[in-house]
Design an enzyme around this catalytic site. Structure first.
Site, mmCIF file in Angstrom:
data_model
loop_
_atom_site.group_PDB
_atom_site.id
_atom_site.type_symbol
_atom_site.label_atom_id
_atom_site.label_comp_id
_atom_site.label_asym_id
_atom_site.label_seq_id
_atom_site.Cartn_x
_atom_site.Cartn_y
_atom_site.Cartn_z
ATOM 1 N N GLY A 80 27.821 -46.204 0.469
ATOM 2 C CA GLY A 80 28.237 -46.472 1.945
ATOM 3 C C GLY A 80 27.294 -45.944 2.951
ATOM 4 O O GLY A 80 26.278 -45.362 2.705
ATOM 5 N N GLY A 88 27.494 -52.734 -5.628
ATOM 6 C CA GLY A 88 26.430 -53.812 -6.416
ATOM 7 C C GLY A 88 25.433 -53.224 -7.147
ATOM 8 O O GLY A 88 24.169 -53.256 -7.206
ATOM 9 N N ILE A 110 27.241 -38.885 4.260
ATOM 10 C CA ILE A 110 27.851 -37.982 5.279
ATOM 11 C C ILE A 110 28.336 -36.695 4.483
ATOM 12 O O ILE A 110 28.637 -35.814 5.297
ATOM 13 C CB ILE A 110 28.697 -38.721 6.205
ATOM 14 C CG1 ILE A 110 29.889 -39.437 5.162
ATOM 15 C CG2 ILE A 110 28.298 -39.852 6.924
ATOM 16 C CD1 ILE A 110 31.164 -39.583 6.114
ATOM 17 N N ASP A 111 28.727 -36.919 3.093
ATOM 18 C CA ASP A 111 29.237 -35.916 2.608
ATOM 19 C C ASP A 111 28.536 -34.786 2.191
ATOM 20 O O ASP A 111 29.198 -33.638 1.922
ATOM 21 C CB ASP A 111 30.083 -36.510 1.232
ATOM 22 C CG ASP A 111 30.780 -37.677 1.242
ATOM 23 O OD1 ASP A 111 31.374 -37.927 2.287
ATOM 24 O OD2 ASP A 111 30.526 -38.431 0.200
ATOM 25 N N MET A 171 36.628 -37.238 5.751
ATOM 26 C CA MET A 171 36.075 -37.649 4.538
ATOM 27 C C MET A 171 35.146 -36.355 3.845
ATOM 28 O O MET A 171 35.176 -35.345 4.351
ATOM 29 C CB MET A 171 35.030 -38.879 4.981
ATOM 30 C CG MET A 171 35.620 -40.234 5.035
ATOM 31 S SD MET A 171 34.556 -41.423 5.447
ATOM 32 C CE MET A 171 35.557 -42.867 5.357
ATOM 33 N N ARG A 193 34.825 -37.186 0.035
ATOM 34 C CA ARG A 193 35.120 -36.829 -1.503
ATOM 35 C C ARG A 193 35.436 -35.620 -1.952
ATOM 36 O O ARG A 193 36.381 -35.044 -1.540
ATOM 37 C CB ARG A 193 33.684 -37.622 -2.182
ATOM 38 C CG ARG A 193 33.621 -39.007 -1.816
ATOM 39 C CD ARG A 193 32.569 -39.950 -2.570
ATOM 40 N NE ARG A 193 31.418 -38.977 -2.890
ATOM 41 C CZ ARG A 193 30.495 -39.214 -3.908
ATOM 42 N NH1 ARG A 193 30.456 -40.446 -4.522
ATOM 43 N NH2 ARG A 193 29.391 -38.637 -3.775
ATOM 44 N N GLU A 245 39.828 -35.124 2.572
ATOM 45 C CA GLU A 245 40.403 -36.091 1.742
ATOM 46 C C GLU A 245 40.511 -35.750 0.328
ATOM 47 O O GLU A 245 41.651 -36.214 -0.500
ATOM 48 C CB GLU A 245 39.573 -37.445 1.759
ATOM 49 C CG GLU A 245 38.180 -37.528 1.334
ATOM 50 C CD GLU A 245 37.681 -38.737 1.398
ATOM 51 O OE1 GLU A 245 38.205 -39.762 1.911
ATOM 52 O OE2 GLU A 245 36.282 -38.931 1.100
ATOM 53 N N GLN A 287 33.686 -41.454 10.945
ATOM 54 C CA GLN A 287 32.631 -40.415 10.618
ATOM 55 C C GLN A 287 31.282 -41.193 10.078
ATOM 56 O O GLN A 287 30.439 -40.549 10.314
ATOM 57 C CB GLN A 287 33.254 -39.818 9.565
ATOM 58 C CG GLN A 287 34.435 -38.844 9.979
ATOM 59 C CD GLN A 287 35.510 -38.377 9.045
ATOM 60 O OE1 GLN A 287 35.299 -37.320 8.430
ATOM 61 N NE2 GLN A 287 36.678 -39.239 8.658
ATOM 62 N N ARG A 288 31.582 -42.392 9.607
ATOM 63 C CA ARG A 288 30.266 -42.992 9.324
ATOM 64 C C ARG A 288 29.459 -43.843 10.318
ATOM 65 O O ARG A 288 28.323 -44.266 10.128
ATOM 66 C CB ARG A 288 30.455 -43.885 8.124
ATOM 67 C CG ARG A 288 31.032 -43.195 6.912
ATOM 68 C CD ARG A 288 30.225 -43.691 5.534
ATOM 69 N NE ARG A 288 30.471 -45.158 5.223
ATOM 70 C CZ ARG A 288 31.207 -45.559 4.136
ATOM 71 N NH1 ARG A 288 31.970 -44.924 3.517
ATOM 72 N NH2 ARG A 288 31.210 -46.808 4.373
#
Ligand code: F6P
Length: 362
Positions: A15, A79, A143-144, A186, A188, A239, A288-289
């Site tokens: 991401g 990918g 970002i996490d 967000m 994870r 989340e 947020q991204r």
């Protein structure tokens, strides 16, 4: 030790996160200053599998991009060359290992080393490729902020700022309508964004995956607000948060994948039912991204990019750059990807939330 390098490549995987372009720019400038040619692989590793997907990056190509969100190279979180999805005529998907092809194509392009910018998934791929002989330096992005061994990943502080701004805005509408607002952020399976933005945005309740919540405590806190005459409340929920004895909520996507999400909606229904106060929920999602990295993330990204080139020049491969304030160090990739960094419950940020009377659901 110094490496014999004439040509390096850089790619961005997983991401996106604010600051990717700043890393690319630093890699290009630092590489060119050493007399190297720098190439960009488009869309993770996908660019290697098609004509024209590996592009020369000169100074002009990276002019004026430090402040831009996204990535000029494109990215994908589907990918993985070790498990590359191939669609059959009937629409079914099978997975093949194309990692040797990556190594071969890099060699065909005369690329001596790769700077791989990514989160845990992309860095795990980089590690596998390095075991196959590819000379790789990783740069931690997400970002996490859930990557171990680096104090921070670039993109995180900008995401916290975006989320804090959203919480500030929710305050005025919540107060005007005497509502409870539940916002899902967000992160994870780590609560970094929710905890930091929740604190900075003066949330009344912050729920993170590291502390399974009890809905009774959440509702008590909200009832208490009304009893004090503060007839609105802000609930920030990561989340990946889940109730005691429960599990995180996932949504099934059209493509058969699972994605975290839905906890804010569930909480809003429960809060409204149990407190009688009107409750609305929203998911901040990819806002947020997106957008420009803030000054801190630009600087961190530039430092990471320049450090990655230094490591390549020294011949230090199979490692990742990491922030260990005030320094940027090298950490072996296998160590970097071995664990997820979650919020420490005995840390001072959690203690600060408790000292301020914020309900953490326990
Ligand atoms: O890892 C970054 C992240 O934004 C997570 O916080 C979130 O769960 C996930 O990516 C969303 O992924 P996608 O963009 O594939 O929906």
């Amino acid at each position: 030790m110094s490496a014999d390098i004439r040509r390096i490549a850089v790619n961005t995987g997983g991401g996106d996160a604010p600051g990717l372009n700043a890393v690319i720019r630093a890699v290009v400038h630092a590489g060119i200053r050493r007399g190297w040619e720098v190439y960009g692989i488009e869309d993770g590793y996908d660019g290697l599998f098609r004509e024209g997907g590996v592009v020369r990056l000169d100074r002009k190509a990276v002019r004026g991009i430090t402040h831009l969100g996204g990535t000029i190279l494109g990215t994908t979180n589907r990918g993985n060359p070790l498990k590359y999805p191939v669609k059959a005529d009937d629409g079914s998907i099978t997975y093949v290992d194309r990692s040797q092809e990556v190594v071969d194509r890099m060699s065909d392009h005369g690329i001596d080393a790769l700077v791989a910018i990514g989160g845990d998934g992309a860095l795990a791929v980089a590690h596998q490729l390095s075991l196959k002989g590819l000379r790789v330096v990783g740069v931690p992005k997400t970002i996490d902020n859930d990557l171990a061994v680096t104090t921070l990943t670039f993109g995180f502080i900008t995401a916290v700022e975006t989320a804090t701004d959203a919480i500030d805005k929710l305050h005025s509408t919540a107060e005007a309508h005497e509502r409870v607002m539940v916002v899902e952020l967000m992160g994870r399976h780590a609560g970094w964004i929710a905890l930091y933005a929740g604190l900075a945005g003066s949330a009344d309740v912050i729920l993170i995956p590291e502390i399974p919540y009890d809905i009774e405590f959440v509702c008590d806190k909200i009832r208490g607000r009304w009893e004090e005459g503060r007839e609105f409340a802000i609930v920030v929920v990561a989340e990946g948060a889940f109730p005691r004895g429960g599990e995180p909520l996932f949504k099934q996507t059209g493509k058969g994948q699972q994605r975290l999400g839905g906890v804010a909606h569930l909480l809003a229904e429960q809060i409204e039912e149990q407190t009688g106060h009107e409750t609305r929920d929203l998911v901040l999602g990819h806002l947020q991204r997106g957008g420009a990295p803030n000054a801190y993330d630009r600087l961190l990204a530039l430092r990471f990019g320049a450090a990655a080139v230094r490591l390549a020049a020294e011949g230090s491969f199979g490692c990742m750059v990491a922030l260990d304030p005030p320094e940027v160090l090298a950490v072996p990739l296998d160590v970097a990807i071995a664990t997820t960094k979650t919020v420490p419950l005995d840390g001072d940020v959690v203690a600060t939330a408790r000292a301020l009377g914020i309900c953490l659901g326990d």
